[in-house]
Design a protein around this motif. Structure first.
Motif, PDB file in Angstrom:
ATOM      1  N   ILE A  36     106.087   1.781  38.994  1.00 25.31           N
ATOM      2  CA  ILE A  36     106.557   0.787  38.021  1.00 25.31           C
ATOM      3  C   ILE A  36     107.876   1.221  37.390  1.00 25.31           C
ATOM      4  O   ILE A  36     108.844   0.450  37.318  1.00 25.31           O
ATOM      5  N   SER A  37     107.935   2.472  36.922  1.00 23.07           N
ATOM      6  CA  SER A  37     109.104   2.943  36.173  1.00 23.07           C
ATOM      7  C   SER A  37     110.337   3.071  37.054  1.00 23.07           C
ATOM      8  O   SER A  37     111.439   2.694  36.642  1.00 23.07           O
ATOM      9  N   SER A  38     110.171   3.593  38.265  1.00 26.90           N
ATOM     10  CA  SER A  38     111.330   3.773  39.143  1.00 26.90           C
ATOM     11  C   SER A  38     111.933   2.436  39.557  1.00 26.90           C
ATOM     12  O   SER A  38     113.158   2.256  39.525  1.00 26.90           O
ATOM     13  N   MET A  39     111.079   1.481  39.910  1.00 33.13           N
ATOM     14  CA  MET A  39     111.582   0.172  40.331  1.00 33.13           C
ATOM     15  C   MET A  39     112.232  -0.571  39.170  1.00 33.13           C
ATOM     16  O   MET A  39     113.298  -1.189  39.327  1.00 33.13           O
ATOM     17  N   ALA A  40     111.608  -0.505  38.003  1.00 28.85           N
ATOM     18  CA  ALA A  40     112.158  -1.193  36.828  1.00 28.85           C
ATOM     19  C   ALA A  40     113.494  -0.585  36.412  1.00 28.85           C
ATOM     20  O   ALA A  40     114.447  -1.310  36.101  1.00 28.85           O
ATOM     21  N   ALA A  41     113.561   0.742  36.401  1.00 32.05           N
ATOM     22  CA  ALA A  41     114.805   1.411  35.998  1.00 32.05           C
ATOM     23  C   ALA A  41     115.931   1.088  36.970  1.00 32.05           C
ATOM     24  O   ALA A  41     117.071   0.825  36.562  1.00 32.05           O
ATOM     25  N   TRP A  42     115.627   1.113  38.259  1.00 30.20           N
ATOM     26  CA  TRP A  42     116.648   0.810  39.268  1.00 30.20           C
ATOM     27  C   TRP A  42     117.168  -0.622  39.106  1.00 30.20           C
ATOM     28  O   TRP A  42     118.372  -0.868  39.163  1.00 30.20           O
ATOM     29  N   LYS A  43     116.256  -1.557  38.873  1.00 31.67           N
ATOM     30  CA  LYS A  43     116.663  -2.958  38.708  1.00 31.67           C
ATOM     31  C   LYS A  43     117.522  -3.138  37.458  1.00 31.67           C
ATOM     32  O   LYS A  43     118.513  -3.875  37.472  1.00 31.67           O
ATOM     33  N   VAL A  94     119.062   7.183  37.844  1.00 31.29           N
ATOM     34  CA  VAL A  94     119.533   6.176  38.795  1.00 31.29           C
ATOM     35  C   VAL A  94     121.052   6.022  38.701  1.00 31.29           C
ATOM     36  O   VAL A  94     121.727   5.750  39.698  1.00 31.29           O
ATOM     37  N   LYS A  95     121.609   6.219  37.504  1.00 29.03           N
ATOM     38  CA  LYS A  95     123.061   6.096  37.320  1.00 29.03           C
ATOM     39  C   LYS A  95     123.834   7.129  38.132  1.00 29.03           C
ATOM     40  O   LYS A  95     125.024   6.937  38.403  1.00 29.03           O
ATOM     41  N   THR A  96     123.171   8.223  38.507  1.00 29.22           N
ATOM     42  CA  THR A  96     123.851   9.261  39.283  1.00 29.22           C
ATOM     43  C   THR A  96     123.811   8.980  40.780  1.00 29.22           C
ATOM     44  O   THR A  96     124.446   9.696  41.549  1.00 29.22           O
ATOM     45  N   VAL A  97     123.041   7.988  41.194  1.00 28.43           N
ATOM     46  CA  VAL A  97     122.948   7.647  42.615  1.00 28.43           C
ATOM     47  C   VAL A  97     124.157   6.800  43.005  1.00 28.43           C
ATOM     48  O   VAL A  97     124.382   5.737  42.416  1.00 28.43           O
ATOM     49  N   PRO A  98     124.953   7.218  43.968  1.00 25.26           N
ATOM     50  CA  PRO A  98     126.155   6.445  44.360  1.00 25.26           C
ATOM     51  C   PRO A  98     125.781   5.053  44.850  1.00 25.26           C
ATOM     52  O   PRO A  98     124.957   4.894  45.755  1.00 25.26           O
TER      53      PRO A  98
END
Length: 273
Positions: free
Chosen positions: A85-92, A159-163
């Motif tokens: 839940i957290s990873s998908m929500a944060a990425w979106k 997620v902000k660090t992912v190019p």
């Protein structure tokens, strides 16, 4: 590195701090191997007779395998849900910037400062209305709600660090939105995922208050709930209680020691950035 007087003083200070933190473990382990009367006489002394039978009695009295299984199921499935839940929500949220994403993120972060005690009564009432009280799936769902804010906060920063160029290349190659996240983005989130799992495991495994409110059936007791049975208002079985405590914390300590190196790396790369 040059060894100086300042370095020596810092090392001595660090050793003293380490000893200070290890003292409670000494008392717990040593007294878990004593008889009740010997604990009352001198809690700091080594046992005159090492009573490993305390652990055998605790194992039988608490039905420890069942309590361990309950704690394990709750911890594992809560972690799986929180990571997904957290990873998908944060990425979106990160990849779709705007007022809505910003407000939603602020609401999640704000939930981190709300004391659990303020929502205890509404939680029990709502859980009763939904029919999820006194059940392991019910308490797992509740852990989703309480654990998402911190987990999302950590993922959001990482997620902000992912190019974004990596994602754009995958889109050009025809990767779907679902495949983009799970095949490209999620593997890059491994450091923060391990951090989230460790922090949530330490919290959920050792949690006492929420299981106390939700799990009334004795067969559903977690390890902290089972251990508390040795400490009543007028009776405190320190020998049994401390042995149960050692059995309860050993798995999570082993788990932490294997994965602790990922905590600093994950938090430094995630929340700070």
């Amino acid at each position: 590195m040059k060894y100086t007087k300042k370095t020596f003083v810092l090392e001595i200070f660090a050793i003293c701090i380490a000893i200070l933190f290890l003292v409670p473990f000494y008392f717990v382990i040593v007294n878990s191997l004593k008889g009740f009367s010997e604990i009352l006489i001198d809690a700091a002394a080594l046992p005159s007779e090492w009573l490993f039978s305390n652990y055998v009695r605790v194992w039988e009295i608490l039905d420890f395998p069942r309590a361990f299984f309950n704690s394990l199921v709750i911890t594992v499935f809560s972690n799986i849900g929180l990571v997904v839940i957290s990873s998908m929500a944060a990425w979106k949220m990160v990849r779709t910037p705007g007022k809505f994403s910003k407000i939603l993120f602020i609401l999640f972060v704000s939930a981190m400062v709300i004391p659990f005690q303020t929502v205890m009564i509404p939680l029990v009432k709502l859980g009763g209305m939904l029919g999820i009280m006194n059940s392991i799936p019910g308490i797992i769902i509740m852990y989703f709600g309480f654990g998402v804010p911190l987990s999302l906060f950590l993922y959001h920063g990482f997620v902000k660090t992912v190019p974004i160029e990596v994602e754009e290349s995958a889109r050009i190659d025809g990767c779907s939105q679902f495949g983009l996240f799970w095949r490209i983005v999620f593997p890059l989130l491994k450091p923060i995922t391990v951090t989230v799992i460790i922090l949530n495991t330490l919290w959920i495994w050792n949690d006492y208050l929420l299981p106390l409110l939700v799990l009334q059936d004795a067969s559903l007791r977690t390890i902290p709930l089972a251990t508390s049975s040795f400490f009543a208002q007028y009776t405190k079985q320190w020998d049994m209680g401390l042995a149960a405590l050692v059995l309860g914390i050993t798995p999570v300590i082993i788990f932490f020691l294997f994965l602790q190196k990922h905590i600093i790396r994950g938090i430094a790369s995630g929340s700070i950035k």
